[in-house]
Design a protein around this motif. Structure first.
Motif, PDB file in Angstrom:
ATOM      1  N   ALA A 139       0.831  -1.211   0.000  1.00 29.45           N
ATOM      2  CA  ALA A 139       0.000   0.000   0.000  1.00 29.45           C
ATOM      3  C   ALA A 139       0.860   1.254   0.000  1.00 29.45           C
ATOM      4  O   ALA A 139       0.521   2.249  -0.645  1.00 29.45           O
ATOM      5  CB  ALA A 139      -0.934  -0.016   1.206  1.00 29.45           C
ATOM      6  N   HIS A 143       0.490   3.993  -2.968  1.00 31.76           N
ATOM      7  CA  HIS A 143       0.057   5.360  -2.662  1.00 31.76           C
ATOM      8  C   HIS A 143       1.217   6.344  -2.560  1.00 31.76           C
ATOM      9  O   HIS A 143       1.003   7.496  -2.184  1.00 31.76           O
ATOM     10  CB  HIS A 143      -0.733   5.363  -1.355  1.00 31.76           C
ATOM     11  CG  HIS A 143      -2.103   4.765  -1.474  1.00 31.76           C
ATOM     12  ND1 HIS A 143      -3.201   5.491  -1.881  1.00 31.76           N
ATOM     13  CD2 HIS A 143      -2.536   3.498  -1.259  1.00 31.76           C
ATOM     14  CE1 HIS A 143      -4.261   4.703  -1.901  1.00 31.76           C
ATOM     15  NE2 HIS A 143      -3.890   3.488  -1.530  1.00 31.76           N
ATOM     16  N   ASP A 144       2.425   5.884  -2.910  1.00 33.62           N
ATOM     17  CA  ASP A 144       3.601   6.756  -2.840  1.00 33.62           C
ATOM     18  C   ASP A 144       3.695   7.387  -1.446  1.00 33.62           C
ATOM     19  O   ASP A 144       3.822   8.600  -1.291  1.00 33.62           O
ATOM     20  CB  ASP A 144       3.515   7.848  -3.914  1.00 33.62           C
ATOM     21  CG  ASP A 144       4.864   8.522  -4.153  1.00 33.62           C
ATOM     22  OD1 ASP A 144       5.894   7.930  -3.782  1.00 33.62           O
ATOM     23  OD2 ASP A 144       4.879   9.642  -4.699  1.00 33.62           O
ATOM     24  N   GLY A 145       3.652   6.516  -0.430  1.00 34.26           N
ATOM     25  CA  GLY A 145       3.638   6.991   0.951  1.00 34.26           C
ATOM     26  C   GLY A 145       5.001   7.323   1.503  1.00 34.26           C
ATOM     27  O   GLY A 145       5.247   7.125   2.694  1.00 34.26           O
ATOM     28  N   ASN A 206      -0.531  10.741   1.975  1.00 32.65           N
ATOM     29  CA  ASN A 206      -0.320   9.474   1.278  1.00 32.65           C
ATOM     30  C   ASN A 206      -0.146   8.323   2.267  1.00 32.65           C
ATOM     31  O   ASN A 206      -0.580   7.198   2.005  1.00 32.65           O
ATOM     32  CB  ASN A 206       0.904   9.569   0.366  1.00 32.65           C
ATOM     33  CG  ASN A 206       0.721  10.590  -0.732  1.00 32.65           C
ATOM     34  OD1 ASN A 206      -0.142  11.447  -0.651  1.00 32.65           O
ATOM     35  ND2 ASN A 206       1.540  10.520  -1.772  1.00 32.65           N
ATOM     36  N   ALA A 209      -3.603   7.400   3.509  1.00 29.90           N
ATOM     37  CA  ALA A 209      -4.325   6.663   2.465  1.00 29.90           C
ATOM     38  C   ALA A 209      -3.811   5.240   2.349  1.00 29.90           C
ATOM     39  O   ALA A 209      -4.601   4.293   2.176  1.00 29.90           O
ATOM     40  CB  ALA A 209      -4.195   7.397   1.131  1.00 29.90           C
ATOM     41  N   ALA A 210      -2.504   5.047   2.444  1.00 35.24           N
ATOM     42  CA  ALA A 210      -1.927   3.706   2.343  1.00 35.24           C
ATOM     43  C   ALA A 210      -2.398   2.828   3.498  1.00 35.24           C
ATOM     44  O   ALA A 210      -2.780   1.671   3.298  1.00 35.24           O
ATOM     45  CB  ALA A 210      -0.401   3.806   2.328  1.00 35.24           C
ATOM     46  N   ASP A 213      -6.116   1.793   3.142  1.00 32.08           N
ATOM     47  CA  ASP A 213      -6.322   0.712   2.184  1.00 32.08           C
ATOM     48  C   ASP A 213      -5.784  -0.617   2.717  1.00 32.08           C
ATOM     49  O   ASP A 213      -6.416  -1.669   2.546  1.00 32.08           O
ATOM     50  CB  ASP A 213      -5.632   1.044   0.858  1.00 32.08           C
ATOM     51  CG  ASP A 213      -6.461   2.009   0.024  1.00 32.08           C
ATOM     52  OD1 ASP A 213      -7.518   2.464   0.509  1.00 32.08           O
ATOM     53  OD2 ASP A 213      -6.046   2.327  -1.107  1.00 32.08           O
TER      54      ASP A 213
END
Length: 218
Positions: A139, A143-145, A206, A209-210, A213
């Motif tokens: 994730a 999400h480019d976390g 990000n 968001a990661a 998910d």
């Protein structure tokens, strides 16, 4: 005959003090500075002996001989080559060194290695299942976390531990009901529960968001 002015001024005091210091410094015998340093240093102390220790890290047993003052972070990085865990602040404030011990997330820079003999230790290197990334790792990639990536191993380990805490029904300061069991993992909950991990690149949207998910897969 003119009367002499004996009033003491601030300038005179400073000049007199400077002159006294110079006089005393110039009058020291050769080697006096070294003698004084030797006296304050005290007697030489013997080195602390290393202690044999055994650790189970990422499902592998490791035997080491360590100074008892060695932190878990230094044991991982300097003695086992597991450099995924980062030394950021070295004061337990940034979370870059986060690892999992018996499923619980800890700051490895604040914990002595000797405390964890017999514990199950998991670092970021041990999260993946061979060539298959852990859902949280996948994730973060999706999400480019991360940006510089320095905090990312600690963020990921902390997120894995945090999701286990949520499943166990642990509340946070953002929870509206402390007695209702597992709570909905809102963005506010994620931010509160991950507040011990700092991202100096500010990739927080990000990261949130990661984790949101990944929570659906783990």
């Amino acid at each position: 005959m003119a009367e002499t002015d004996y009033r003491i001024t601030r300038r005179a005091v400073l000049e007199g003090g400077a002159a006294t210091c110079l006089f005393l410094a110039s009058g020291l015998p050769v080697g006096a500075e070294n003698a004084g340093a030797a006296m304050t240093a005290g007697p030489a102390t013997a080195p602390i002996p290393r202690i044999p220790m055994t650790f189970r890290i990422n499902a592998v047993e490791h035997a080491l001989e360590l100074d008892p003052r060695t932190t878990l972070l230094d044991a991982l990085r300097n003695h086992l080559g597991l450099t995924g865990s980062k030394k950021g602040c070295d004061h337990g404030q940034c979370g870059a060194c986060t690892v999992l011990v018996n499923g619980r997330r800890i700051n490895s820079c604040l914990s002595l290695a000797a405390q964890h003999e017999g514990d199950e230790i998991t670092t970021v290197e041990g999260l993946a299942d061979r060539n298959r990334l852990h859902p949280v790792q996948a994730a973060f990639v999706a999400h480019d976390g991360f940006q510089c990536g320095y905090c990312t191993p600690g963020q990921i380990c902390s997120a894995v531990g945090m999701l286990e805490e949520v499943r166990a029904g642990w509340p946070s300061h953002a929870s509206t009901d402390l007695a209702s069991g597992p709570t909905a993992l809102s963005d506010a909950e994620i931010r509160e529960r991950m507040s011990g991990n700092i991202c100096r690149c500010a990739a927080y949207p990000n990261i949130v968001a990661a984790i949101r998910d990944a929570a659906e897969e783990v």
